[in-house]
Motif scaffolding. Structure first.
Motif, PDB file in Angstrom:
ATOM      1  N   ALA A  90       0.817  -1.215   0.000  1.00  0.00           N
ATOM      2  CA  ALA A  90       0.000   0.000   0.000  1.00  0.00           C
ATOM      3  C   ALA A  90       0.851   1.265   0.000  1.00  0.00           C
ATOM      4  O   ALA A  90       0.498   2.264  -0.642  1.00  0.00           O
ATOM      5  CB  ALA A  90      -0.935  -0.008   1.203  1.00  0.00           C
ATOM      6  N   ALA A  91       1.993   1.239   0.689  1.00  0.00           N
ATOM      7  CA  ALA A  91       2.793   2.456   0.879  1.00  0.00           C
ATOM      8  C   ALA A  91       3.237   3.109  -0.428  1.00  0.00           C
ATOM      9  O   ALA A  91       3.031   4.320  -0.606  1.00  0.00           O
ATOM     10  CB  ALA A  91       4.004   2.147   1.766  1.00  0.00           C
ATOM     11  N   PRO A  92       3.866   2.370  -1.384  1.00  0.00           N
ATOM     12  CA  PRO A  92       4.275   3.046  -2.616  1.00  0.00           C
ATOM     13  C   PRO A  92       3.100   3.549  -3.446  1.00  0.00           C
ATOM     14  O   PRO A  92       3.195   4.607  -4.075  1.00  0.00           O
ATOM     15  CB  PRO A  92       5.065   1.964  -3.368  1.00  0.00           C
ATOM     16  CG  PRO A  92       4.634   0.671  -2.782  1.00  0.00           C
ATOM     17  CD  PRO A  92       4.309   0.964  -1.364  1.00  0.00           C
ATOM     18  N   VAL A  93       1.985   2.822  -3.449  1.00  0.00           N
ATOM     19  CA  VAL A  93       0.818   3.258  -4.213  1.00  0.00           C
ATOM     20  C   VAL A  93       0.277   4.564  -3.643  1.00  0.00           C
ATOM     21  O   VAL A  93      -0.078   5.490  -4.384  1.00  0.00           O
ATOM     22  CB  VAL A  93      -0.277   2.167  -4.219  1.00  0.00           C
ATOM     23  CG1 VAL A  93      -1.514   2.662  -4.954  1.00  0.00           C
ATOM     24  CG2 VAL A  93       0.248   0.890  -4.858  1.00  0.00           C
ATOM     25  N   ILE A  94       0.235   4.651  -2.317  1.00  0.00           N
ATOM     26  CA  ILE A  94      -0.197   5.895  -1.679  1.00  0.00           C
ATOM     27  C   ILE A  94       0.751   7.031  -2.056  1.00  0.00           C
ATOM     28  O   ILE A  94       0.326   8.160  -2.337  1.00  0.00           O
ATOM     29  CB  ILE A  94      -0.254   5.724  -0.147  1.00  0.00           C
ATOM     30  CG1 ILE A  94      -1.391   4.760   0.227  1.00  0.00           C
ATOM     31  CG2 ILE A  94      -0.463   7.073   0.548  1.00  0.00           C
ATOM     32  CD1 ILE A  94      -1.439   4.414   1.706  1.00  0.00           C
TER      33      ILE A  94
END
Length: 421
Positions: A90-94
Motif C-alpha cells: 500500500a505504501a508506494p501506491v499511496i
C-alpha cells in the motif's frame, strides 16, 4: 528537432502515453529529458504494454514505477493498470497518488494492494475530472468530507461497493455527467436487492452485468441510458424528459419504466430482448423526434405480436434509420407481416433487416418494407447461414437470392449490402 520548444516535446512525449516508450524517447538528448521531467502531462503503466512487467518481482516493479513518476512534475493524466500483476504494498501506491494528486485530472486505477487503500480519501477535494476504478472496494463514503468538486466522469468495474455508498458517492460528485457501472459486487443492507441512485447533473449512464430486484434512478437531466447484460425485476427512471438515447442489450427485466416524458427520444436501440410490443410501443409512442429505431433479435412476449409499420410511420415521422430483426412465423403471413396500412416512411434512408432462422417468409417481408420507404438509399441484409445446409435450406437461400435480385431491379437507386455470419 533542435528548435522545438520543450513544451511541444512534452506534448509529443505525452502522446506516447506508455511509460516505457516515454522513458526511451526522453533519453534522446538533454532537452527531451527536460521535457519529460517538467512538461510531461500523461503517463501510463499497463501490464499489457510490456512483457517485462510480468518478469519483474513486485517490489522491483514498485521501485520502477516510483522512480518514473517521481521524476515528473505536473502530471495531469495517470494510468496504472496492473490487472494481472500480484498485489502491491500500500505504501508506494499511496506515495504515487499523493505525489500527483494536486495536478491530476484523469486517473485510471486498477491496482490491488495489501492492505487495501481508500482511493476516495487520496483523490477527493482536488481537481480530478475523470476517475476510472477497477478491481477495488469502496466503503464508508462520507460525501461531506470526500467531495469531488470537479469530477465529471466516473467508471467502476469489478468494484465492491454497497448500494448506499454508491449513492453517497454520486452525491459527493456534484458535477458528474457520465457514469459507467460494470460487474459491480453490490453489498445490500436487506434481503431485497434494491439500489436507488440520484443525481441532478448526470447525463449519461452505462450499466452492464448487474443483477438486482429493483434499480431506481432519479436523474432529471439524463440524456443517454444504456443497459447491457443485466437481470432486473424492475428498472425505473425518474426524470424530466431529457432522455435522447435508449439502448437495451441482452437485458431481462419484468417491469421497465422510463417515465411518461419521452418526447425528446431520438434513438431507441433494443437487442436480444423480450418485449410486449403494445406496452413497449406505448412507452415510446410520444417520441415524435425519433430518428433511429433498432429492434434486433427481439422476442415477442405474445406469439401473435408483430411490429406494426403503420403506427411507426404515423408516430415517428422523422425516422431516418430503421433496423428490424426477429423471427417471422406463419401466422405473420396472415397478418401481413405488420405491413398493413398505406402510410410511407418518407424519411427512412437506411434500412437494416436480419434473420436468425431463414424462411420463405423473409423475402416478401423485405419487399414490403422496401416498398414503404420511397426515399430509401441503402438496404443492409444481415443473416445467419449454417455451416451444414440440407437441401431444403439451400432452396430457401436460393429463392431468397433470386427474389432480392428481382427486387433490386425495381429499385436501382438503392445500394444493397449483405452481411452473413
Amino acid at each position: 528537432m533542435e528548435n522545438l520548444p520543450v513544451e511541444v516535446i512534452g506534448n509529443i512525449l505525452s502522446r506516447l502515453g506508455a511509460a516505457r516508450d516515454v522513458v526511451i524517447a526522453s533519453a534522446t538528448c538533454r532537452k527531451w529529458r527536460e521535457a519529460w521531467q517538467n512538461h510531461l502531462h500523461t503517463l501510463s503503466f499497463n501490464s499489457n504494454d510490456w512483457h517485462v512487467y510480468h518478469d519483474l518481482t513486485t517490489s522491483r516493479l514498485e521501485i520502477l514505477i516510483t522512480q518514473t513518476i517521481f521524476q515528473t512534475s505536473g502530471l495531469e493524466c495517470l494510468s496504472i493498470c496492473m490487472d494481472d500483476v500480484d498485489e502491491f504494498s500500500a505504501a508506494p501506491v499511496i506515495a504515487w497518488l499523493m505525489y500527483t494528486r494536486e495536478t491530476l485530472r484523469h486517473l485510471h486505477y486498477n491496482v490491488r494492494t495489501t492492505p487495501s487503500i481508500n482511493i476516495l480519501e487520496k483523490c477527493s477535494r482536488q481537481k480530478l475530472e475523470v476517475l476510472v476504478l477497477a478491481h477495488n472496494s469502496i466503503t464508508g463514503v462520507e460525501p461531506s468530507y470526500q467531495k469531488f468538486p470537479c469530477l465529471k466522469s466516473l467508471s467502476l468495474s469489478y468494484v465492491s461497493i454497497s448500494a448506499l455508498d454508491l449513492n453517497l458517492l454520486l452525491t459527493a460528485c456534484s458535477k458528474i455527467e457520465v457514469l459507467a457501472l460494470t460487474n459491480l459486487e453490490i453489498a445490500l443492507s436487506d434481503a431485497q436487492a434494491v439500489m436507488e441512485l440520484s443525481s441532478s447533473s448526470l447525463k449519461d449512464i452505462y450499466v452492464e452485468a448487474i443483477n438486482l430486484d429493483k434499480f431506481i434512478l432519479e436523474a432529471d437531466n439524463l440524456e443517454n441510458l444504456h443497459l447491457k447484460d443485466c437481470t432486473l425485476e424492475l428498472f425505473e427512471l425518474i426524470g424530466k424528459g431529457a432522455l435522447r438515447i435508449l439502448k437495451i442489450d441482452d437485458v431481462s427485466v419484468i417491469h421497465l419504466d422510463i417515465g411518461e416524458s419521452t418526447e425528446n427520444l431520438e434513438v431507441v436501440d433494443v437487442s436480444n430482448f423480450t418485449i410486449m410490443w403494445p406496452k413497449f410501443y406505448h412507452m415510446i409512442s410520444r417520441s415524435s423526434k425519433l430518428r433511429r429505431l433498432r429492434l434486433w433479435g427481439v422476442v415477442f412476449d405474445d406469439e401473435d405480436e408483430v411490429v406494426d409499420l403503420e403506427t411507426i410511420s404515423v408516430c415517428f415521422p422523422r425516422l431516418t434509420h430503421l433496423s428490424l430483426s426477429y423471427d417471422l412465423r406463419d401466422g405473420d403471413l396472415r397478418d401481413g407481416y405488420g405491413l398493413q396500412g398505406s402510410t410511407h416512411l418518407e424519411n427512412v434512408v437506411v434500412l437494416e433487416l436480419g434473420w436468425t432462422v431463414m424462411s420463405n417468409l423473409f423475402s416478401p417481408w423485405v419487399a414490403g418494407l422496401v416498398d414503404r420507404c420511397p426515399n430509401l438509399k441503402k438496404l443492409i441484409i444481415f443473416g445467419v447461414v449454417s455451416e451444414v445446409k440440407n437441401p431444403e435450406e439451400c432452396m430457401v437461400l436460393a429463392s431468397f437470392t433470386s427474389s432480392i435480385v428481382r427486387l433490386m431491379r425495381k429499385y436501382l437507386h438503392v445500394e444493397v449490402q449483405f452481411e452473413y455470419e
